[in-house]
Design a protein around this motif. Sequence first.
Motif, PDB file in Angstrom:
ATOM      1  N   ASN A  27       1.304  15.271   1.781  1.00 36.77           N
ATOM      2  CA  ASN A  27       0.212  15.210   2.746  1.00 36.77           C
ATOM      3  C   ASN A  27       0.393  14.097   3.775  1.00 36.77           C
ATOM      4  N   ASP A  28       1.423  13.305   3.636  1.00 37.58           N
ATOM      5  CA  ASP A  28       1.704  12.225   4.581  1.00 37.58           C
ATOM      6  C   ASP A  28       3.159  12.284   5.010  1.00 37.58           C
ATOM      7  N   ALA A  29       3.572  13.466   5.405  1.00 35.85           N
ATOM      8  CA  ALA A  29       4.970  13.685   5.777  1.00 35.85           C
ATOM      9  C   ALA A  29       5.314  12.966   7.075  1.00 35.85           C
ATOM     10  N   PHE A  30       6.561  12.516   7.162  1.00 38.10           N
ATOM     11  CA  PHE A  30       7.087  11.957   8.402  1.00 38.10           C
ATOM     12  C   PHE A  30       7.256  13.094   9.421  1.00 38.10           C
ATOM     13  N   THR A  90      -4.097  13.800 -12.336  1.00 32.62           N
ATOM     14  CA  THR A  90      -3.968  12.881 -11.203  1.00 32.62           C
ATOM     15  C   THR A  90      -3.425  11.539 -11.662  1.00 32.62           C
ATOM     16  N   VAL A  91      -2.439  11.015 -10.922  1.00 29.69           N
ATOM     17  CA  VAL A  91      -1.926   9.666 -11.151  1.00 29.69           C
ATOM     18  C   VAL A  91      -2.080   8.905  -9.839  1.00 29.69           C
ATOM     19  N   ILE A  92      -2.718   7.749  -9.917  1.00 33.66           N
ATOM     20  CA  ILE A  92      -2.894   6.892  -8.754  1.00 33.66           C
ATOM     21  C   ILE A  92      -1.957   5.707  -8.904  1.00 33.66           C
ATOM     22  N   GLU A  93      -1.190   5.481  -7.856  1.00 34.78           N
ATOM     23  CA  GLU A  93      -0.220   4.382  -7.833  1.00 34.78           C
ATOM     24  C   GLU A  93      -0.704   3.340  -6.823  1.00 34.78           C
ATOM     25  N   GLU A  94      -1.013   2.153  -7.300  1.00 30.15           N
ATOM     26  CA  GLU A  94      -1.303   1.024  -6.418  1.00 30.15           C
ATOM     27  C   GLU A  94      -0.003   0.255  -6.286  1.00 30.15           C
ATOM     28  N   TRP A  95       0.486   0.044  -5.047  1.00 33.84           N
ATOM     29  CA  TRP A  95       1.840  -0.460  -4.886  1.00 33.84           C
ATOM     30  C   TRP A  95       1.975  -1.457  -3.742  1.00 33.84           C
ATOM     31  N   SER A 146      15.125  -4.225  12.749  1.00 31.86           N
ATOM     32  CA  SER A 146      14.647  -5.545  13.184  1.00 31.86           C
ATOM     33  C   SER A 146      15.306  -6.677  12.409  1.00 31.86           C
ATOM     34  N   GLY A 147      15.845  -6.373  11.233  1.00 25.96           N
ATOM     35  CA  GLY A 147      16.384  -7.424  10.379  1.00 25.96           C
ATOM     36  C   GLY A 147      15.299  -8.236   9.687  1.00 25.96           C
ATOM     37  N   ARG A 148      14.043  -7.866   9.899  1.00 20.37           N
ATOM     38  CA  ARG A 148      12.926  -8.605   9.310  1.00 20.37           C
ATOM     39  C   ARG A 148      12.623  -8.144   7.896  1.00 20.37           C
ATOM     40  N   LYS A 149      12.206  -9.098   7.084  1.00 22.66           N
ATOM     41  CA  LYS A 149      11.679  -8.772   5.761  1.00 22.66           C
ATOM     42  C   LYS A 149      10.242  -8.300   5.951  1.00 22.66           C
ATOM     43  N   VAL A 150       9.907  -7.203   5.297  1.00 25.29           N
ATOM     44  CA  VAL A 150       8.570  -6.651   5.422  1.00 25.29           C
ATOM     45  C   VAL A 150       7.947  -6.476   4.043  1.00 25.29           C
ATOM     46  N   GLU A 151       6.636  -6.512   4.025  1.00 25.27           N
ATOM     47  CA  GLU A 151       5.862  -6.273   2.803  1.00 25.27           C
ATOM     48  C   GLU A 151       4.678  -5.413   3.210  1.00 25.27           C
ATOM     49  N   PHE A 152       4.485  -4.307   2.510  1.00 27.53           N
ATOM     50  CA  PHE A 152       3.411  -3.394   2.885  1.00 27.53           C
ATOM     51  C   PHE A 152       2.773  -2.803   1.628  1.00 27.53           C
ATOM     52  N   PRO A 153       1.448  -2.978   1.493  1.00 32.95           N
ATOM     53  CA  PRO A 153       0.734  -2.451   0.341  1.00 32.95           C
ATOM     54  C   PRO A 153       0.196  -1.049   0.605  1.00 32.95           C
ATOM     55  N   GLY A 154      -0.068  -0.326  -0.452  1.00 31.60           N
ATOM     56  CA  GLY A 154      -0.666   0.992  -0.302  1.00 31.60           C
ATOM     57  C   GLY A 154      -1.130   1.566  -1.618  1.00 31.60           C
ATOM     58  N   LEU A 155      -1.654   2.769  -1.507  1.00 29.88           N
ATOM     59  CA  LEU A 155      -2.157   3.503  -2.663  1.00 29.88           C
ATOM     60  C   LEU A 155      -1.710   4.949  -2.492  1.00 29.88           C
ATOM     61  N   THR A 156      -1.100   5.520  -3.503  1.00 31.28           N
ATOM     62  CA  THR A 156      -0.661   6.916  -3.444  1.00 31.28           C
ATOM     63  C   THR A 156      -1.298   7.691  -4.577  1.00 31.28           C
ATOM     64  N   ILE A 157      -1.812   8.867  -4.245  1.00 30.33           N
ATOM     65  CA  ILE A 157      -2.419   9.753  -5.233  1.00 30.33           C
ATOM     66  C   ILE A 157      -1.466  10.931  -5.442  1.00 30.33           C
ATOM     67  N   PHE A 158      -0.999  11.067  -6.664  1.00 31.45           N
ATOM     68  CA  PHE A 158      -0.120  12.169  -7.049  1.00 31.45           C
ATOM     69  C   PHE A 158      -0.913  13.181  -7.860  1.00 31.45           C
ATOM     70  N   GLU A 159      -0.687  14.453  -7.613  1.00 31.66           N
ATOM     71  CA  GLU A 159      -1.194  15.524  -8.469  1.00 31.66           C
ATOM     72  C   GLU A 159       0.010  16.134  -9.175  1.00 31.66           C
ATOM     73  N   ARG A 164      -0.520  11.988  -1.602  1.00 28.07           N
ATOM     74  CA  ARG A 164      -1.216  11.512  -0.410  1.00 28.07           C
ATOM     75  C   ARG A 164      -1.213   9.995  -0.484  1.00 28.07           C
ATOM     76  N   THR A 165      -0.820   9.340   0.609  1.00 26.80           N
ATOM     77  CA  THR A 165      -0.705   7.882   0.617  1.00 26.80           C
ATOM     78  C   THR A 165      -1.694   7.280   1.605  1.00 26.80           C
ATOM     79  N   TYR A 166      -2.315   6.189   1.171  1.00 27.43           N
ATOM     80  CA  TYR A 166      -3.181   5.373   2.023  1.00 27.43           C
ATOM     81  C   TYR A 166      -2.502   4.021   2.109  1.00 27.43           C
ATOM     82  N   GLN A 167      -2.278   3.553   3.336  1.00 29.65           N
ATOM     83  CA  GLN A 167      -1.486   2.341   3.533  1.00 29.65           C
ATOM     84  C   GLN A 167      -2.106   1.488   4.617  1.00 29.65           C
TER      85      GLN A 167
END
Length: 123
Positions: free
Chosen positions: A36-39, A75-80, A96-109, A119-122
């Motif tokens: 549900n959150d395809a590129f 349903t499995v919810i992943e907090e990541w 960019s060569g930059r270090k990045v950190e990004f949190p999110g939540l993904t719901i798997f069925e 479906r990912t919420y970020q």
Amino acid sequence: TLARNKAVVTRLIEEALNKGNFNIVDELVAENAVDNDAFPNQPSGREGFRYHFRTLKTAMPDLKVTFKLFAEGNTVIEEWIGRGTQTGPLLQIPPSGRKVEFPGLTIFELANGKVTSRRTYQE
């Protein structure tokens, strides 16, 4: 079962994202799974999941995702939190060569021991 579903999601994240083993998708994701959150231009189904993971690992070869899982029913919810260095292009974003950190939540069925959708919420 809850334990089996959590084990499937754990293996998918550890193998595909953290280790770059995209072949695991064939074993753990249903052929017609929905992302549900395809590129942009991402194929559908199982191939789409493989494309999504490969895109992230190409952009950040050192990507590591740490996570906690919560499960109920199918349903499995992943907090990541994802952490990596962007040494490759990520969609329209040049390296960019930059270090990045990004949190999110993904719901798997899941059904029959395979991921059928995500479906990912970020931030």
